[in-house]
Structures are given as structure tokens and as C-alpha cells.
Motif scaffolding. Structure first.
Motif, PDB file in Angstrom:
ATOM      1  N   GLY A  83     -10.736 -21.734   1.113  1.00 55.59           N
ATOM      2  CA  GLY A  83     -10.950 -22.360   2.412  1.00 55.59           C
ATOM      3  C   GLY A  83     -10.224 -21.660   3.548  1.00 55.59           C
ATOM      4  O   GLY A  83     -10.140 -22.176   4.656  1.00 55.59           O
ATOM      5  N   VAL A  84      -9.706 -20.469   3.298  1.00 58.33           N
ATOM      6  CA  VAL A  84      -8.947 -19.706   4.287  1.00 58.33           C
ATOM      7  C   VAL A  84      -9.872 -18.753   5.034  1.00 58.33           C
ATOM      8  O   VAL A  84     -10.789 -18.162   4.448  1.00 58.33           O
ATOM      9  CB  VAL A  84      -7.808 -18.918   3.590  1.00 58.33           C
ATOM     10  N   HIS A  85      -9.622 -18.598   6.333  1.00 54.68           N
ATOM     11  CA  HIS A  85     -10.368 -17.640   7.158  1.00 54.68           C
ATOM     12  C   HIS A  85      -9.834 -16.242   6.850  1.00 54.68           C
ATOM     13  O   HIS A  85      -8.649 -15.965   7.051  1.00 54.68           O
ATOM     14  CB  HIS A  85     -10.178 -17.974   8.640  1.00 54.68           C
ATOM     15  N   ILE A  86     -10.703 -15.364   6.334  1.00 54.85           N
ATOM     16  CA  ILE A  86     -10.293 -14.014   5.947  1.00 54.85           C
ATOM     17  C   ILE A  86     -11.099 -12.981   6.732  1.00 54.85           C
ATOM     18  O   ILE A  86     -12.324 -13.087   6.840  1.00 54.85           O
ATOM     19  CB  ILE A  86     -10.490 -13.767   4.436  1.00 54.85           C
ATOM     20  N   VAL A  87     -10.379 -11.974   7.225  1.00 52.09           N
ATOM     21  CA  VAL A  87     -10.993 -10.818   7.882  1.00 52.09           C
ATOM     22  C   VAL A  87     -10.757  -9.631   6.957  1.00 52.09           C
ATOM     23  O   VAL A  87      -9.618  -9.344   6.584  1.00 52.09           O
ATOM     24  CB  VAL A  87     -10.355 -10.552   9.255  1.00 52.09           C
ATOM     25  N   TYR A  88     -11.835  -8.965   6.564  1.00 56.14           N
ATOM     26  CA  TYR A  88     -11.755  -7.832   5.639  1.00 56.14           C
ATOM     27  C   TYR A  88     -11.783  -6.514   6.413  1.00 56.14           C
ATOM     28  O   TYR A  88     -12.633  -6.329   7.284  1.00 56.14           O
ATOM     29  CB  TYR A  88     -12.941  -7.856   4.674  1.00 56.14           C
ATOM     30  N   PHE A  89     -10.879  -5.605   6.050  1.00 60.71           N
ATOM     31  CA  PHE A  89     -10.819  -4.284   6.665  1.00 60.71           C
ATOM     32  C   PHE A  89     -10.879  -3.211   5.598  1.00 60.71           C
ATOM     33  O   PHE A  89     -10.146  -3.280   4.604  1.00 60.71           O
ATOM     34  CB  PHE A  89      -9.500  -4.083   7.426  1.00 60.71           C
ATOM     35  N   ALA A  90     -11.729  -2.209   5.826  1.00 59.05           N
ATOM     36  CA  ALA A  90     -11.673  -0.999   5.021  1.00 59.05           C
ATOM     37  C   ALA A  90     -10.431  -0.261   5.487  1.00 59.05           C
ATOM     38  O   ALA A  90     -10.147  -0.203   6.686  1.00 59.05           O
ATOM     39  CB  ALA A  90     -12.914  -0.153   5.254  1.00 59.05           C
ATOM     40  N   CYS A  91      -9.667   0.269   4.547  1.00 59.28           N
ATOM     41  CA  CYS A  91      -8.440   0.980   4.888  1.00 59.28           C
ATOM     42  C   CYS A  91      -8.425   2.344   4.212  1.00 59.28           C
ATOM     43  O   CYS A  91      -8.888   2.479   3.074  1.00 59.28           O
ATOM     44  CB  CYS A  91      -7.212   0.206   4.408  1.00 59.28           C
ATOM     45  N   SER A  92      -7.881   3.324   4.913  1.00 59.05           N
ATOM     46  CA  SER A  92      -7.683   4.636   4.303  1.00 59.05           C
ATOM     47  C   SER A  92      -6.187   4.848   4.121  1.00 59.05           C
ATOM     48  O   SER A  92      -5.371   4.407   4.938  1.00 59.05           O
ATOM     49  CB  SER A  92      -8.293   5.745   5.160  1.00 59.05           C
ATOM     50  N   ILE A  93      -5.837   5.508   3.045  1.00 61.38           N
ATOM     51  CA  ILE A  93      -4.428   5.765   2.725  1.00 61.38           C
ATOM     52  C   ILE A  93      -3.948   6.944   3.557  1.00 61.38           C
ATOM     53  O   ILE A  93      -4.562   8.008   3.561  1.00 61.38           O
ATOM     54  CB  ILE A  93      -4.259   6.075   1.224  1.00 61.38           C
ATOM     55  N   LEU A  94      -2.828   6.728   4.248  1.00 62.50           N
ATOM     56  CA  LEU A  94      -2.201   7.797   5.018  1.00 62.50           C
ATOM     57  C   LEU A  94      -1.071   8.447   4.218  1.00 62.50           C
ATOM     58  O   LEU A  94      -0.908   9.661   4.237  1.00 62.50           O
ATOM     59  CB  LEU A  94      -1.664   7.267   6.345  1.00 62.50           C
ATOM     60  N   SER A  95      -0.291   7.607   3.517  1.00 62.26           N
ATOM     61  CA  SER A  95       0.805   8.128   2.702  1.00 62.26           C
ATOM     62  C   SER A  95       1.312   7.045   1.763  1.00 62.26           C
ATOM     63  O   SER A  95       0.958   5.877   1.901  1.00 62.26           O
ATOM     64  CB  SER A  95       1.953   8.633   3.591  1.00 62.26           C
ATOM     65  N   GLY A  96       2.149   7.470   0.830  1.00 64.25           N
ATOM     66  CA  GLY A  96       2.799   6.521  -0.059  1.00 64.25           C
ATOM     67  C   GLY A  96       2.230   6.516  -1.460  1.00 64.25           C
ATOM     68  O   GLY A  96       1.226   7.156  -1.746  1.00 64.25           O
ATOM     69  N   THR A  97       2.916   5.787  -2.304  1.00 65.00           N
ATOM     70  CA  THR A  97       2.533   5.602  -3.703  1.00 65.00           C
ATOM     71  C   THR A  97       2.400   4.108  -3.934  1.00 65.00           C
ATOM     72  O   THR A  97       3.322   3.351  -3.642  1.00 65.00           O
ATOM     73  CB  THR A  97       3.622   6.180  -4.630  1.00 65.00           C
ATOM     74  N   ALA A  98       1.259   3.684  -4.442  1.00 63.97           N
ATOM     75  CA  ALA A  98       1.037   2.259  -4.674  1.00 63.97           C
ATOM     76  C   ALA A  98       1.972   1.757  -5.770  1.00 63.97           C
ATOM     77  O   ALA A  98       2.060   2.349  -6.842  1.00 63.97           O
ATOM     78  CB  ALA A  98      -0.414   2.002  -5.060  1.00 63.97           C
ATOM     79  N   HIS A  99       2.680   0.685  -5.446  1.00 64.48           N
ATOM     80  CA  HIS A  99       3.577   0.033  -6.396  1.00 64.48           C
ATOM     81  C   HIS A  99       3.798  -1.406  -5.945  1.00 64.48           C
ATOM     82  O   HIS A  99       3.382  -1.783  -4.863  1.00 64.48           O
ATOM     83  CB  HIS A  99       4.911   0.791  -6.498  1.00 64.48           C
ATOM     84  N   ARG A 100       4.436  -2.191  -6.798  1.00 67.17           N
ATOM     85  CA  ARG A 100       4.745  -3.580  -6.445  1.00 67.17           C
ATOM     86  C   ARG A 100       5.914  -3.578  -5.478  1.00 67.17           C
ATOM     87  O   ARG A 100       7.068  -3.660  -5.867  1.00 67.17           O
ATOM     88  CB  ARG A 100       5.129  -4.363  -7.702  1.00 67.17           C
ATOM     89  N   ALA A 101       5.621  -3.522  -4.196  1.00 67.98           N
ATOM     90  CA  ALA A 101       6.667  -3.440  -3.186  1.00 67.98           C
ATOM     91  C   ALA A 101       7.281  -4.809  -2.883  1.00 67.98           C
ATOM     92  O   ALA A 101       8.351  -4.884  -2.297  1.00 67.98           O
ATOM     93  CB  ALA A 101       6.114  -2.811  -1.911  1.00 67.98           C
ATOM     94  N   ALA A 102       6.603  -5.874  -3.265  1.00 61.36           N
ATOM     95  CA  ALA A 102       7.096  -7.239  -3.042  1.00 61.36           C
ATOM     96  C   ALA A 102       7.048  -7.998  -4.369  1.00 61.36           C
ATOM     97  O   ALA A 102       6.196  -8.854  -4.578  1.00 61.36           O
ATOM     98  CB  ALA A 102       6.247  -7.941  -1.986  1.00 61.36           C
ATOM     99  N   PRO A 103       7.970  -7.687  -5.307  1.00 60.18           N
ATOM    100  CA  PRO A 103       7.900  -8.303  -6.630  1.00 60.18           C
ATOM    101  C   PRO A 103       8.041  -9.817  -6.643  1.00 60.18           C
ATOM    102  O   PRO A 103       7.593 -10.467  -7.583  1.00 60.18           O
ATOM    103  CB  PRO A 103       9.036  -7.630  -7.412  1.00 60.18           C
TER     104      PRO A 103
END
Length: 153
Positions: A83-103
Motif C-alpha cells: 500500500g506504499v507509493h513507490i517511484v521506480y528509477f533505473a540506475c547506473s552504477i558509477l562506483s563501488g562494490t555491492a555489499h550489505r552496507a546497512a546490516p
């Protein structure tokens, strides 16, 4: 889009990042599930004075450690499960390594081959997101970014 009834608290807006790399979609599993959703896009609430596009960039960085650019606003909706209003964005990666940054918030993170998305999201993807992925999956990433990705457990 539906509006809250008079007297109800204003419906929050959530910005979600659709991140595709090498034919795989980045998904996160929240520590606290939202309804029947187990795996979902990196996402979070738009803060006061913040644009949805700025929010998606901030939330993706906070949850996954990736620095991204919101490249295209795909669509928005009231999510049928939450029931939440969601806006979807296509995103491109600029930098970084995907990891659990907010455990404390994210239990797991993974890159899912598009052919396997239904194993993670049994109800399928929102049609405008699916259309975007269908047309984008075969294009090479801008700038050829291949960035290393760690799957954190």
C-alpha cells in the motif's frame, strides 16, 4: 494514484532503484519483511525536501554501498502488497562494490540473473519495470563498468 482519506497521515513516498548489471538484477532482503515481500529493490522513504531521484541515490548507497545515478524514472504506483507509493528509477552504477552496507536493515544482497527473478519475486515484477529490463538487458553497460561485486551473507 489514491490519496489518503482526510485525517489520515500523508502517504510516504518510497524511491526504488532498479540496477541491472551483466544480465543480473540487484535485490536486497530486508531484516523485517514488508508484507509478503522477501526480496526487493534497494529502496527507502523520500525525506522532507528531497526529490525521489535524490532519495534513490542515497538509499542505494546506504543499503548496498554502490554509488549510482538515477538515469530514468520508470513509473510509480501504489504497491499492491504494501500500500506504499513507490517511484521506480533505473540506475547506473558509477562506483563501488555491492555489499550489505546497512546490516541492521538488510539481511542479504544478491545479483539475480533475470531468468531467475521469479524464484525471488514469485508474483513477478511491476510491468513497466519488466519492460525496462526486457529492453535494457541486451545493451552493454554505459562506460563498460564491470565493477566487482561481493555477495554478502
Amino acid at each position: 494514484m489514491t490519496k489518503p482519506a482526510p485525517g489520515d497521515e500523508a502517504m510516504p513516498t518510497v524511491a526504488a532503484g532498479v540496477i541491472l548489471r551483466d544480465g543480473c538484477l540487484l535485490l536486497v532482503r530486508r531484516r523485517v519483511p514488508e508484507g509478503a515481500l522477501i526480496w526487493q529493490f534497494p529502496a527507502g522513504k523520500v525525506e522532507r525536501g528531497e526529490s525521489p531521484k535524490d532519495a534513490v541515490v542515497r538509499e542505494v548507497k546506504e543499503e548496498t554501498g554502490l554509488v549510482v545515478a538515477g538515469t530514468e524514472r520508470l513509473r510509480e504506483r501504489i504497491h499492491p502488497e504494501t500500500g506504499v507509493h513507490i517511484v521506480y528509477f533505473a540506475c547506473s552504477i558509477l562506483s563501488g562494490t555491492a555489499h550489505r552496507a546497512a546490516p541492521d536493515e538488510v539481511a542479504d544482497i544478491t545479483w539475480v540473473p533475470l531468468r531467475d527473478v521469479l524464484h525471488y519475486i514469485p508474483g513477478g515484477l511491476y510491468l513497466p519495470v519488466q519492460r525496462y529490463l526486457d529492453t535494457t538487458a541486451t545493451r552493454p553497460a554505459p562506460g563498460g563498468y564491470g565493477g566487482r561485486v561481493d555477495r554478502a551473507v
